[in-house]
Design a protein around this motif. Structure first.
Motif, PDB file in Angstrom:
ATOM      1  N   GLY A   9       1.019   9.051  -5.880  1.00 43.76           N
ATOM      2  CA  GLY A   9       1.218  10.411  -5.379  1.00 43.76           C
ATOM      3  C   GLY A   9       2.192  11.226  -6.208  1.00 43.76           C
ATOM      4  O   GLY A   9       2.117  12.456  -6.233  1.00 43.76           O
ATOM      5  N   VAL A  66      -5.879  10.273  -5.406  1.00 47.42           N
ATOM      6  CA  VAL A  66      -4.947   9.212  -5.007  1.00 47.42           C
ATOM      7  C   VAL A  66      -5.727   8.052  -4.386  1.00 47.42           C
ATOM      8  O   VAL A  66      -5.512   6.882  -4.730  1.00 47.42           O
ATOM      9  CB  VAL A  66      -3.872   9.754  -4.033  1.00 47.42           C
ATOM     10  CG1 VAL A  66      -3.057   8.611  -3.440  1.00 47.42           C
ATOM     11  CG2 VAL A  66      -2.963  10.748  -4.744  1.00 47.42           C
ATOM     12  N   GLU A  67      -6.655   8.366  -3.494  1.00 48.58           N
ATOM     13  CA  GLU A  67      -7.453   7.327  -2.842  1.00 48.58           C
ATOM     14  C   GLU A  67      -8.299   6.556  -3.854  1.00 48.58           C
ATOM     15  O   GLU A  67      -8.419   5.336  -3.767  1.00 48.58           O
ATOM     16  CB  GLU A  67      -8.338   7.937  -1.752  1.00 48.58           C
ATOM     17  CG  GLU A  67      -7.559   8.493  -0.577  1.00 48.58           C
ATOM     18  CD  GLU A  67      -6.647   7.463   0.092  1.00 48.58           C
ATOM     19  OE1 GLU A  67      -7.086   6.299   0.295  1.00 48.58           O
ATOM     20  OE2 GLU A  67      -5.499   7.809   0.406  1.00 48.58           O
ATOM     21  N   HIS A 121      -5.500  14.431  -3.024  1.00 45.31           N
ATOM     22  CA  HIS A 121      -5.605  13.295  -2.106  1.00 45.31           C
ATOM     23  C   HIS A 121      -6.778  12.384  -2.478  1.00 45.31           C
ATOM     24  O   HIS A 121      -6.659  11.156  -2.447  1.00 45.31           O
ATOM     25  CB  HIS A 121      -5.749  13.799  -0.668  1.00 45.31           C
ATOM     26  CG  HIS A 121      -5.952  12.705   0.329  1.00 45.31           C
ATOM     27  ND1 HIS A 121      -4.944  11.842   0.695  1.00 45.31           N
ATOM     28  CD2 HIS A 121      -7.059  12.316   1.011  1.00 45.31           C
ATOM     29  CE1 HIS A 121      -5.420  10.967   1.570  1.00 45.31           C
ATOM     30  NE2 HIS A 121      -6.704  11.241   1.785  1.00 45.31           N
ATOM     31  N   CYS A 128       2.476   1.695  -3.480  1.00 46.19           N
ATOM     32  CA  CYS A 128       1.511   2.117  -4.503  1.00 46.19           C
ATOM     33  C   CYS A 128       1.067   3.558  -4.266  1.00 46.19           C
ATOM     34  O   CYS A 128       0.906   4.324  -5.217  1.00 46.19           O
ATOM     35  CB  CYS A 128       0.314   1.167  -4.525  1.00 46.19           C
ATOM     36  SG  CYS A 128       0.716  -0.460  -5.207  1.00 46.19           S
ATOM     37  N   ARG A 129       0.897   3.952  -3.008  1.00 42.47           N
ATOM     38  CA  ARG A 129       0.523   5.337  -2.693  1.00 42.47           C
ATOM     39  C   ARG A 129       1.612   6.294  -3.162  1.00 42.47           C
ATOM     40  O   ARG A 129       1.331   7.365  -3.705  1.00 42.47           O
ATOM     41  CB  ARG A 129       0.287   5.500  -1.195  1.00 42.47           C
ATOM     42  CG  ARG A 129      -0.145   6.897  -0.783  1.00 42.47           C
ATOM     43  CD  ARG A 129      -0.421   6.991   0.715  1.00 42.47           C
ATOM     44  NE  ARG A 129      -1.423   6.058   1.156  1.00 42.47           N
ATOM     45  CZ  ARG A 129      -2.737   6.217   0.987  1.00 42.47           C
ATOM     46  NH1 ARG A 129      -3.191   7.293   0.378  1.00 42.47           N
ATOM     47  NH2 ARG A 129      -3.586   5.313   1.429  1.00 42.47           N
ATOM     48  N   LEU A 137      -6.010   4.227  -5.776  1.00 42.37           N
ATOM     49  CA  LEU A 137      -5.601   3.088  -4.954  1.00 42.37           C
ATOM     50  C   LEU A 137      -6.724   2.053  -4.862  1.00 42.37           C
ATOM     51  O   LEU A 137      -6.481   0.850  -4.974  1.00 42.37           O
ATOM     52  CB  LEU A 137      -5.169   3.547  -3.563  1.00 42.37           C
ATOM     53  CG  LEU A 137      -3.831   4.284  -3.525  1.00 42.37           C
ATOM     54  CD1 LEU A 137      -3.576   4.846  -2.133  1.00 42.37           C
ATOM     55  CD2 LEU A 137      -2.693   3.382  -3.963  1.00 42.37           C
ATOM     56  N   GLY A 194       0.801  -1.220   0.000  1.00 37.58           N
ATOM     57  CA  GLY A 194       0.000   0.000   0.000  1.00 37.58           C
ATOM     58  C   GLY A 194       0.832   1.266   0.000  1.00 37.58           C
ATOM     59  O   GLY A 194       0.555   2.210  -0.747  1.00 37.58           O
ATOM     60  N   THR A 195       1.858   1.314   0.806  1.00 30.07           N
ATOM     61  CA  THR A 195       2.720   2.496   0.880  1.00 30.07           C
ATOM     62  C   THR A 195       3.439   2.728  -0.442  1.00 30.07           C
ATOM     63  O   THR A 195       3.518   3.861  -0.923  1.00 30.07           O
ATOM     64  CB  THR A 195       3.746   2.343   2.024  1.00 30.07           C
ATOM     65  OG1 THR A 195       3.027   2.147   3.245  1.00 30.07           O
ATOM     66  CG2 THR A 195       4.636   3.559   2.145  1.00 30.07           C
TER      67      THR A 195
END
Length: 133
Positions: free
Chosen positions: A34, A43-44, A40, A29-30, A47, A26-27
């Motif tokens: 990003g 981005v969500e 934001h 891919c974020r 994801l 997750g980190t």
């Protein structure tokens, strides 16, 4: 949890596969998303689309490098969203970021999925640049 176990969860259609993917990648891919999108909420959204994309493609795909596979899905979804929103290039910053991402992929060659991801990313970058010309 290692990639093989996560992929096995996908093949069993166990929703734990998504949770483990988020925990493990997750980190990463974020960070990938990003660098392409600044909002934001966008981005969500990307994801969430990334995890759905993995769910819908594994199976039949059985990636050897899950990190690269998820990163490719995330990058492609981010670029697609950028196009859909008709975002203007911010002084070339997006092009630089995408090229940095491409460099990251190229630097980590080693398995077919990574090579395919780099090739596909190169095609996306070329289309992006042509659209901005």
């Amino acid at each position: 949890m290692n990639d093989d176990k996560i992929i096995e969860l996908f093949f069993r259609r166990d929703e734990q596969a998504i949770r483990e993917s988020i925990t493990t990648y997750g980190t990463y891919c974020r960070a990938v998303v990003g660098k392409i999108l600044s909002d934001h909420g966008d981005v969500e959204e990307v994801l969430a689309d990334t995890w759905i994309g993995a769910w819908n493609t594994i199976p039949p795909q059985r990636p050897k490098c899950l990190r690269s596979y998820l990163g490719r899905i995330a990058r492609n979804r981010a670029v697609d969203l950028l196009r859909r929103k008709g975002a203007e290039c911010r002084g070339g910053a997006q092009v630089t970021v995408v090229l940095e991402e491409l460099g990251e992929c190229v630097a980590h060659f080693g398995c077919p999925e990574q090579e395919l991801a780099a090739k596909e990313l190169g095609e996306v970058v070329n289309r992006f640049l042509k659209e901005r010309s």
